[in-house]
Design an enzyme around this catalytic site. Structure first.
Site, PDB file in Angstrom:
ATOM      1  N   ASP B 260       0.863  -1.283  -0.044  1.00  0.00           N
ATOM      2  CA  ASP B 260       0.028   0.120   0.008  1.00  0.00           C
ATOM      3  C   ASP B 260       0.814   1.060   0.028  1.00  0.00           C
ATOM      4  OD1 ASP B 260      -2.062   1.894   0.529  1.00  0.00           O
ATOM      5  OD2 ASP B 260      -2.615   1.053   2.467  1.00  0.00           O
ATOM      6  N   HIS B 431      -4.355   4.136   6.781  1.00  0.00           N
ATOM      7  CA  HIS B 431      -3.271   3.651   5.881  1.00  0.00           C
ATOM      8  C   HIS B 431      -1.921   3.797   6.828  1.00  0.00           C
ATOM      9  CE1 HIS B 431      -5.653   3.199   2.307  1.00  0.00           C
ATOM     10  NE2 HIS B 431      -6.327   3.868   2.771  1.00  0.00           N
TER      11      HIS B 431
END
Lengths: 618, 618
Positions: B260, B431
């Protein structure tokens, strides 16, 4: 002529503000009030224009002027409150109106196709004989951008500092208005008398040189308007904001402070412009093998000065690129606001004679504006500069809200071309943060606080800060553009509301695009358009030709032939139905066609294009 | 049937990953390579689709497979690289394809009227017999949103964790696809065999519960795909990301890490979700006299759990408002992902039975979406909730890039209604920031790094981080959607590029709006439209009716009658000119009309509306 006016003005310089020019009442000097109260009874309308956006009025309502009422000045923001941009405020007392700033706003997202938004100056036009002049705080678009539009109707002198007027003159020249417009350069510390107002220009710091705050000496008292400002103890050009003057005004007694709210939601202090120069030096040192491209705001002359300083230090030649950048640099250079050693600036055509490590490009486009120089370089459509791997691109700016995605797009494009993109510590704001705003309150100790320059959330946050700084809750006035505030020593009261919607400018058209046109553009943009044309015989109503269907922005027709065929059937059926009924009202026939087709398309596609039936008569 | 599959799957749970299921080569196990190399010769196209956006390939080009070539798996991102959203990646080896995620993207600003964007799955359709299933990492729209569109063509089983599948099932139900779609719930630690791939689900933390990373055991080696993740040592629901498993995989040998990139430009660590709960407690304590309204992402079940926890602590009833919020809460509650004590949730209709200090509303609209519940409250068009002075509104979110202005607008509206708006410390990202990403690299020590989820600037920043973490420069692979990467133990090489433009969805139409339609919408949105209709006699070319001029989105006609009159004259002149020349080519006549009118309007107004001449023949 300009020179003559200047010299007259220079003689009026009045550093200690001891002199009270004619027509000005001292805040505490009511001696001559009675013979000056020739004003018409103020219209104490308590009803307000239907406006849900209004805050509750905290000031007690007084319906008629009391016999011993103090002189009251009217403060009328025609823009800039409840919005970012389009700053313009009228100050009125009896037969005198002065206007502080005359900015434009950039269109909101929903203002499709609009180029810019200018203030509604109907109030000024209706009171044209009172208007004495425009007093401009600094040369940014949101403070000067509407002048070329407004000055056509309100042709009064413009007052501002040297660079501010230099930039305004460029604008007037573009609009062929230079000769017909009187201008007067005012120095820091100087005052001008306009009707019953005296206005003193005070040095401030901002992201453009020559920014000024204003001390407005009115019959009601002293009103301090900060303009856009920050406190920079180590400015690149000129001196620190004149804090002594703010203190002196505070000692004298400030009736109201109208202070910049842009950064009021940010705690702490805004960093000095000079810190950015250090970052440039570091970046230039670390990227000594690469071409350096710096994008920044054209009007930030001090920023450009610092880039040039670093370039000189590291033996690089400088190319200035982008129309607005070139324009402002020319003006700043002519007026002495930027210093460039000989043989540093080169023309873009000469770039080929130098290696990458010998070059710096200073360019527009730091906001991702699609037609600016940097965007064209990033998209490989700039005629003279191609981005190559190894280029170092510095964004010396932060995205203005709404521009984030455009800026990201350019960064992605530059990165894909192999450029290194730097945007950390390469920008400081030009606006005061909370502690600086508090400093101005501490120095001026105003009785009333009227936060300016900001959306409502900024103004509200500013209201809390003002109260923390000792302004009484009832004395903090949150205005909306169009409010007419009556301000006297005793009280601040919104007494009226005048139209202050922005006027939309589209091409050469000013105000000819309104809500209906915008709503149609919105509809067309989301759903496209279907035109149905049919020719009928005048008397028999027999179909002579059509119905033909033309669409744009609706569906890619070649791939949707069946759909268009079915649509034609739907229209034919609707038309037959009407004509079989001997319907002769074309409005009704058109509606029938529209409704049938609209229903069909919604059921079939869940889409709602604009449908325009046109009947031709032969 | 679902139950049966589950139990089969449960038996395969294989925590230590000692077992090598059929069809899977260990990264270092080449023993059965030769009899597995039945694949067709790979198409070693070195030419790439014309794509200026490509990074230079750092992998040495080898034109033909070497005789001792290691097994190579193809990794084909059909979306999600070089953009935010629309995450979908195919992994292919010989006759097996698995697809990780199947997300949608929200339209870019220039995609006027488009509702959403889904991936081009032509490649999957062309290889439909190979596709074994969709493996879903978590239940966010950018990872699952295209399933209802794609599953119609690629009807293979969907694998995911319990909450993920619960959310997917809601979607399938809406599209009447639930019965026809096979689904299988997979637990953390479990593996599934799909063709020659084994896929193990690994617990991660994210802003939605039940997020998983994937260890993909392929003939070429182990590929770790993180999905969206963060490292939360004190998660609200469930446990910390299974760092041990990442370490274990690293020990075994990870061929490639697909990690990610969303927050890779942010230094440091993302805070724990639990920190937000503490902020809520403080806000609830400080605002004990006011109604509290919290806007957040519907899918952030843990966030809602914490709001409910604070509500319970401070004796408030909770109202859930907004369709997507209600949907997800229902699913989460049924599946045991949220715990609400009895008598805490009340229906919105019951609000009137409680005082402000007894109530909390949890609502959608934290991104300023114009039709979401909070926006409707702010605009006074919500049928059941009116904002009143004293309301405390918490934005438990940050604006997604592009939504900043919409969020500001709502904050302004709420402030104007007297609400207190809070948005500080009320949100944490889902995140991983730089240090967390580094942790995953430190644990997995991958040979190759393939940054995923991000625009190019994120991927490039990630590439630098990967090198800092010891991945060789040549082994960091920056892909663009559509790239076909051939990855073996020895090398990573882009061997092809397939179409991976998003497909635009407008209403029920999928893919019927393309560039021409969008360009027309853009033109119409900026300049509006002028239609010129004229009826001509078939043989004589005599004008029987018209020219009539109709405009929309161009100018407010009542105020511009003169202009429209002049426009008609221009059209008449152009038409006369054509007919006098006995021109019979209608295309030419139309062009003549268009050009004349266009020139006139540009000179007169500097505007460029779309001009549509229509000729009817009778």
């Amino acid at each position: 002529m300009k020179g003559k006016e200047n010299s007259k003005e220079n003689n009026q310089e009045n550093k200690n503000s001891q002199m009270e020019p004619g027509g000005v009442n001292r805040r505490n000097g009511n001696s001559d009030r009675n013979n000056r109260m020739r004003r018409k009874p103020r219209p104490f309308k308590v009803e307000r224009a239907a406006n849900n956006n209004k805050v509750e009025l905290t000031v007690p309502v007084v319906e008629t002027p009391e016999p011993d009422a103090k002189p009251a000045v009217k403060i009328i923001p025609l823009g800039g409150l409840g919005q970012i941009g389009m700053n313009i405020t009228a100050f009125e007392y009896q037969d005198s109106i002065i206007v502080v700033d005359c900015g434009l706003a950039f269109p909101e997202d929903e203002m499709l196709g609009i180029d810019l938004v200018i203030p509604d100056i109907t109030y000024l036009k209706d009171n044209i004989q009172k208007v004495k002049g425009f007093v401009i705080t600094h040369g940014h678009e949101d403070h000067i951008g509407s002048l070329p539009y407004v000055i056509k109707d309100i042709n009064v002198p413009i007052y501002g500092t040297k660079l501010t007027l230099g930039i305004i003159e460029n604008k007037l020249k573009e609009h062929n208005l230079l000769k017909s417009t009187k201008r007067k350069v005012i120095k820091y510390g100087q005052s001008i008398n306009l009707g019953c107002f005296r206005i003193e220009f005070i040095r401030t710091n901002h992201s453009i040189a020559d920014a000024a705050a204003l001390a407005i000496y009115s019959p009601a008292g002293i009103i301090v308007h900060t303009g856009d400002f920050k406190v920079d103890y180590t400015p690149v050009f000129g001196e620190t904001i004149d804090l002594q003057k703010f203190g002196e005004l505070g000692k004298k007694g400030v009736l109201a402070l109208m202070c910049d709210s842009t950064n009021v939601m940010r705690p702490g202090y805004t960093m000095s412009e000079r810190t950015v120069g250090k970052t440039f030096d570091n970046i230039f040192a670390e990227n000594s093998k690469h071409r350096i491209i710096v994008a920044t705001f054209a009007s930030n002359v001090d920023r450009v000065q610092q880039i040039i300083n670093s370039a000189v230090k590291y033996n690089r030649k400088v190319v200035i690129e982008g129309r607005s950048m070139v324009n402002i640099m020319t003006t700043a250079s002519e007026l002495g606001y930027i210093t460039v050693p000989d043989n540093v600036l080169i023309d873009i055509e000469q770039m080929k004679n130098y290696t990458d490590e010998q070059l710096v490009l200073i360019t527009t486009g730091s906001q991702g504006e699609s037609m600016a120089a940097l965007s064209r370089m990033a998209a490989s459509i700039h005629r003279k500069v191609s981005i190559t791997p190894g280029d170092t691109v510095i964004f010396s700016s932060t995205p203005i809200p709404g521009n984030e995605k455009n800026v990201s797009k350019i960064i992605n494009e530059l990165s894909m071309k192999g450029a290194k993109v730097i945007f950390q510590d390469t920008h400081v704001s030009g606006h005061a943060c909370q502690e600086e705003i508090k400093l101005i309150y501490a120095l001026t100790k105003p009785k009333f606080a009227i936060p300016v320059h900001g959306e409502f959330r900024h103004l509200k946050c500013h209201a809390e800060l003002a109260q923390d700084m000792g302004v009484k809750k009832d004395n903090v006035v949150l205005l909306t553009s169009g409010d007419v505030l009556s301000l006297s020593e005793d009280r601040a009261k919104i007494v009226d509301h005048i139209p202050a919607q922005g006027i939309l400018v589209d091409g050469l058209g000013v105000g000819d695009v309104g809500n209906i046109v915008l709503r149609d553009r919105q509809h067309l943009s989301e759903n496209g358009l279907i035109i149905v044309v049919v020719t009928l015989e005048k008397f028999s109503n027999q179909v002579l030709s059509g119905p033909d269907i033309v669409s744009r922005g609706f569906v890619y027709v070649r791939e949707s032939e069946n759909l268009m065929e079915e649509a034609r059937t739907v229209v034919n059926d609707a038309l037959d139905k009407c004509l079989n009924k001997n319907m002769t009202d074309w409005g009704k026939i058109k509606n029938e066609i529209k409704d049938s087709l609209s229903d069909y398309l919604w059921k079939k596609m869940k889409r709602n294009p604009m449908i325009l039936p046109i009947i031709m008569e032969v």
